[in-house]
Write a protein that holds these residues in place. Structure first.
Motif, mmCIF file in Angstrom:
data_model
loop_
_atom_site.group_PDB
_atom_site.id
_atom_site.type_symbol
_atom_site.label_atom_id
_atom_site.label_comp_id
_atom_site.label_asym_id
_atom_site.label_seq_id
_atom_site.Cartn_x
_atom_site.Cartn_y
_atom_site.Cartn_z
ATOM 1 N N ASP A 60 -13.435 14.193 -5.073
ATOM 2 C CA ASP A 60 -14.659 14.141 -4.269
ATOM 3 C C ASP A 60 -15.105 15.573 -3.993
ATOM 4 O O ASP A 60 -14.447 16.309 -3.244
ATOM 5 C CB ASP A 60 -14.390 13.389 -2.973
ATOM 6 N N GLU A 71 -5.897 7.081 6.280
ATOM 7 C CA GLU A 71 -6.082 5.815 5.573
ATOM 8 C C GLU A 71 -5.853 5.964 4.067
ATOM 9 O O GLU A 71 -5.348 5.048 3.410
ATOM 10 C CB GLU A 71 -7.488 5.286 5.842
ATOM 11 N N SER A 72 -6.223 7.138 3.500
ATOM 12 C CA SER A 72 -6.056 7.316 2.058
ATOM 13 C C SER A 72 -4.609 7.591 1.681
ATOM 14 O O SER A 72 -4.128 7.121 0.650
ATOM 15 C CB SER A 72 -6.943 8.465 1.563
ATOM 16 N N LYS A 73 -3.890 8.328 2.515
ATOM 17 C CA LYS A 73 -2.518 8.688 2.183
ATOM 18 C C LYS A 73 -1.513 7.603 2.554
ATOM 19 O O LYS A 73 -0.545 7.376 1.829
ATOM 20 C CB LYS A 73 -2.133 9.997 2.872
ATOM 21 N N SER A 86 0.821 -1.214 0.000
ATOM 22 C CA SER A 86 0.000 0.000 0.000
ATOM 23 C C SER A 86 0.845 1.250 0.000
ATOM 24 O O SER A 86 0.457 2.271 -0.559
ATOM 25 C CB SER A 86 -0.926 0.002 1.221
ATOM 26 N N ARG A 140 -4.818 1.292 8.328
ATOM 27 C CA ARG A 140 -6.049 1.622 9.065
ATOM 28 C C ARG A 140 -5.741 2.497 10.263
ATOM 29 O O ARG A 140 -4.646 2.452 10.834
ATOM 30 C CB ARG A 140 -6.768 0.349 9.504
ATOM 31 N N ALA A 180 -9.815 9.825 7.482
ATOM 32 C CA ALA A 180 -9.861 9.510 6.051
ATOM 33 C C ALA A 180 -8.534 9.838 5.383
ATOM 34 O O ALA A 180 -8.073 9.091 4.508
ATOM 35 C CB ALA A 180 -11.000 10.285 5.389
ATOM 36 N N GLU A 181 -7.912 10.933 5.774
ATOM 37 C CA GLU A 181 -6.632 11.301 5.177
ATOM 38 C C GLU A 181 -5.547 10.309 5.568
ATOM 39 O O GLU A 181 -4.676 9.977 4.748
ATOM 40 C CB GLU A 181 -6.242 12.716 5.603
ATOM 41 N N GLN A 241 -6.628 9.561 -8.604
ATOM 42 C CA GLN A 241 -7.363 10.059 -7.456
ATOM 43 C C GLN A 241 -8.713 10.581 -7.912
ATOM 44 O O GLN A 241 -8.787 11.388 -8.840
ATOM 45 C CB GLN A 241 -6.580 11.172 -6.763
ATOM 46 N N GLY A 253 -2.436 4.320 3.559
ATOM 47 C CA GLY A 253 -2.885 2.962 3.249
ATOM 48 C C GLY A 253 -2.898 2.047 4.459
ATOM 49 O O GLY A 253 -2.851 0.824 4.317
#
Length: 736
Positions: free
Chosen positions: A17, A483-485, A6, A489, A480-481, A14, A487
């Motif tokens: 959103d 986990e998204s940046k 990840s 949890r 959210a940032e 990307q 990878g």
């Protein structure tokens, strides 16, 4: 491993959103609106102090260029096809000479609007001050004053020109002259004066041009008159000298030409006769023994009258002889007489042919003499004709010069007469169609529009600036940032506590109801950690971060407090380079710890401290060794850790940052998993990725990320994890 994949292979695409941008706008709405309102108020204050500007417009009709000196038609003609002419007139309207005349006529240099400010500016003061120290030679005051006066005049001209606007009306010969000023009367006055000055200057220029042309024509006319008289005198003298009386009617030349033509024709005829005589003589000379039959074949002989007469007589004699020869015998006297007659006739014919042959020779000589005579006469006549032709050419040359001088003189004389007529006739190149009126309302500034534009521009600028600052901020602000940046949890959030300045978080805040939100966040973190290891024997966990000051030690201590409430837990301070437990737990400065136990200087039981408040066992760093990495990499440390696993249910290790030193990598290899601490709105994305990548490279298990010092109020406004801690607040309020 999953974490390694990840991090090393982030998503290539990307998805935009729009909700994120909308949340960002909602979050920053008051900042954006405040900036827009503040900017609008400043603009309104500035606009309110601006002087109104009025514009007056004069409409002018431009006629085509009339400054020609060829024909009287220029007074009436109108050439509308010359675009260059109209463009030239537009530039003349904006020229410095027109502007300067307007300034002088209206006295604009003394108008309050154009008077220079008497108050010295900061720049002029600094300039004068600097000049006072420079060794500049003194100049003539009169020259300086004259230069300064002209410089001020030029500056005023530039100012007036900047306010003049020339606007042609398409597909017409009309042009609008506009002028802007703070005084509406002055604006109308200047606009009208520009048009009047342009018309007056055009008329004066045309009149001056006409007068100059007339003066030049007069001088040139006298010169042409003298040239004409001289050419006439030369022509007359040449005519008298060469005795050319009838040269203009072509009499002499025609007589000579006719004589030459006649002689030429006579010569050609004589030549032709000579050629014919030579031909006959040549034929006769080739006849052998004067054969009469051959000679009679020549038309010149056979057609001769005498020969023809003798031939008729011969034919009759032959006929008679033939008739008698049938009737009588050879010795008959009549036949003999007829034969004698025939012989006499043939003899006569021979004699006549001989005479004609002799005459042919004489004719040839006469033809040659005649040809030579005509040739001599023709040559004489050609020489005579050549002389006459040369005289005629010289005469025609002089005559043409006279004619040319006369035509040129007549053309200039006609133009001079026209110029005398039109000198006093003033023709306008332009005329005012619609003079400027005093404007009622200003054209600028449009205060309402400027204020609205300022608000719109500042509002949009604030939005764009918000997006830019948000894009430049690569820290972590929400789950959210993370986990998204990264990878990985999110294990939990630790809220930001607003404490008094220079006062840190109390050691036992976890047990204090005043910090209930903080306590519940730690318990949630503990619950997530425990639930992720229900099916495995998971005892040793390392708590680390990327760099110092991310809350790693505080997180490790409070996780240990939470674990100690459930099972027997040991907290180990493995950061032997910058230990802090002695200060945090108020321990003896010489308290033995991990380094003492590994080196064998102290026993484990003597080094472990039991905290009565939390029920937690603590093993501090001990003395600071010169080689912490070697101690942590030693077999003694591994043996110690195996022994501690047998005594404790959970072991929490406070490790140094992963990017600062390699201690965290060694500790992670000895532990069952790692908890990674990231400070909200502080730790950069690249920094966190670099630290986690080092751990992933040694193939350790990362349970998750703890986002520390999270501003819960911002998250609620941003609608991220809204209500995440609401239940705790609600229960706390109900308990009260």
């Amino acid at each position: 491993m999953e974490f390694k994949k990840s991090i090393s292979n982030p998503p290539q695409e990307q998805i935009i959103d729009l909700k994120i941008y909308w949340k960002l706008l909602i979050k920053s709405k008051w900042k954006i609106l405040g900036f827009a309102v503040f900017t609008t108020l400043l603009t309104a204050v500035f606009v309110a102090g601006m002087q109104p500007v009025y514009r007056a417009t004069t409409s002018l009709l431009l006629e085509s260029d009339q400054n020609k000196t060829v024909s009287i038609d220029t007074v009436y003609s109108l050439d509308t096809s010359r675009k260059e002419y109209f463009l030239t007139q537009y530039e003349i309207l904006k020229s410095r000479i027109i502007t300067e005349q307007v300034i002088d006529k209206l006295g604009l240099a003394y108008q309050p609007e154009f008077l220079p400010s008497d108050e010295p500016s900061l720049f002029s003061d600094v300039k004068s001050y600097i000049k006072s120290f420079l060794p500049i030679a003194e100049k003539n005051n009169e020259i300086i004053d004259e230069f300064d006066g002209r410089r001020d005049k030029v500056a005023l001209i530039n100012t007036i020109q900047s306010r003049i606007e020339i606007e042609p009306i398409r597909k017409t010969q009309l042009v609008n002259i506009s002028f802007e000023a703070h005084d509406p009367k002055l604006a109308a006055m200047v606009a009208n004066e520009i048009a009047d000055t342009f018309i007056t200057q055009g008329m004066a220029s045309q009149l001056n041009s006409t007068k100059k042309a007339a003066s030049w024509l007069q001088d040139r006319l006298e010169e042409l008159r003298l040239n004409l008289e001289n050419s006439i005198d030369l022509l007359q003298k040449y005519r008298v000298k060469e005795n050319l009386i009838d040269i203009e009617s072509k009499g002499v030349r025609s007589i000579a030409s006719n004589e030459l033509e006649s002689l030429t024709q006579s010569y050609l005829d004589a030549k032709q006769k000579r050629f014919e005589a030579e031909t006959i003589a040549l034929f006769v000379s080739r006849v052998e023994d004067n054969d009469i039959e051959s000679l009679l074949s020549l038309p010149e002989i056979s057609n001769h009258e005498s020969v023809r007469a003798i031939k008729r007589v011969e034919i009759e004699a032959e006929k008679r002889y033939s008739e008698l020869s049938f009737r009588y015998g050879k010795k008959h006297p009549k036949l003999i007489a007829a034969k004698a007659e025939l012989a006499a006739v043939q003899k006569n014919l021979q004699q006549q042919v001989d005479k004609l042959v002799t005459g042919i020779g004489k004719d040839l000589s006469a033809a040659k003499d005649n040809e030579r005579r005509f040739q001599r006469n023709l040559n004489k006549e050609k020489s005579k004709f050549q002389v006459i032709t040369n005289k005629e050419q010289n005469y025609l040359k002089l005559s043409h010069e006279v004619e040319s001088n006369r035509n040129l003189y007549d053309a200039f004389l006609e133009r001079f007469k026209e110029m005398n007529i039109t000198t006093d006739l003033e023709t306008q190149k332009a005329q005012v169609v619609d003079p400027a009126e005093v404007p009622i309302s200003p054209v600028k500034p449009k205060k309402t529009l400027l204020v609205l534009i300022a608000f719109a521009v500042s509002f949009i600028f604030a939005i764009i600036l918000t997006f830019i600052l948000n894009a430049l901020n690569d820290s972590f602000r929400s789950a959210a940032e993370v986990e998204s940046k990264l990878g990985i949890r999110l294990l939990g959030l630790v809220p930001l506590l607003h404490l008094k300045r220079k006062k840190g978080l109390p050691l036992y805040a976890f047990f204090d109801d005043a910090y209930r939100t903080f306590s519940e966040a730690i318990r949630t973190l503990r619950t997530g950690f425990v639930l992720s290891h229900l099916d495995d024997d998971h005892k040793v966990v390392v708590v680390t971060s990327s760099v110092p000051a991310e809350g790693k030690t505080t997180t490790a201590i409070n996780i240990a407090f939470a674990m100690a409430q459930m099972e027997k837990t040991l907290l180990i301070e493995a950061d032997m380079r910058r230990p802090s437990f002695t200060r945090v737990f108020s321990l003896d400065p010489y308290q033995s710890g991990l380094s003492n136990v590994i080196s064998g200087a102290e026993t484990l039981n003597d080094s472990i401290i039991h905290d009565e408040m939390s029920g937690l066992d603590i093993l501090s760093a001990g003395f600071i060794p010169p080689n912490p990495l070697e101690l942590l990499s030693s077999q003694k440390f591994a043996t110690l850790l195996m022994k501690l696993k047998e005594e404790y249910d959970h072991i929490i290790i406070d490790s140094p940052p992963s990017l600062a030193v390699s201690d965290a990598l060694v500790l992670s290899k000895s532990a069952d998993s790692v908890i990674y601490v990231v400070r909200s709105e502080s730790t950069k994305e690249a920094t966190a990725k670099a630290g986690i990548s080092r751990l992933v490279e040694v193939e350790v298990r990362i349970d998750g990320v703890v986002l520390n010092r999270v501003n819960i109020k911002k998250l609620k406004k941003n609608m991220d994890y809204a209500g995440y801690y609401d239940s705790y607040d609600y229960n706390h309020k109900n308990s009260r």
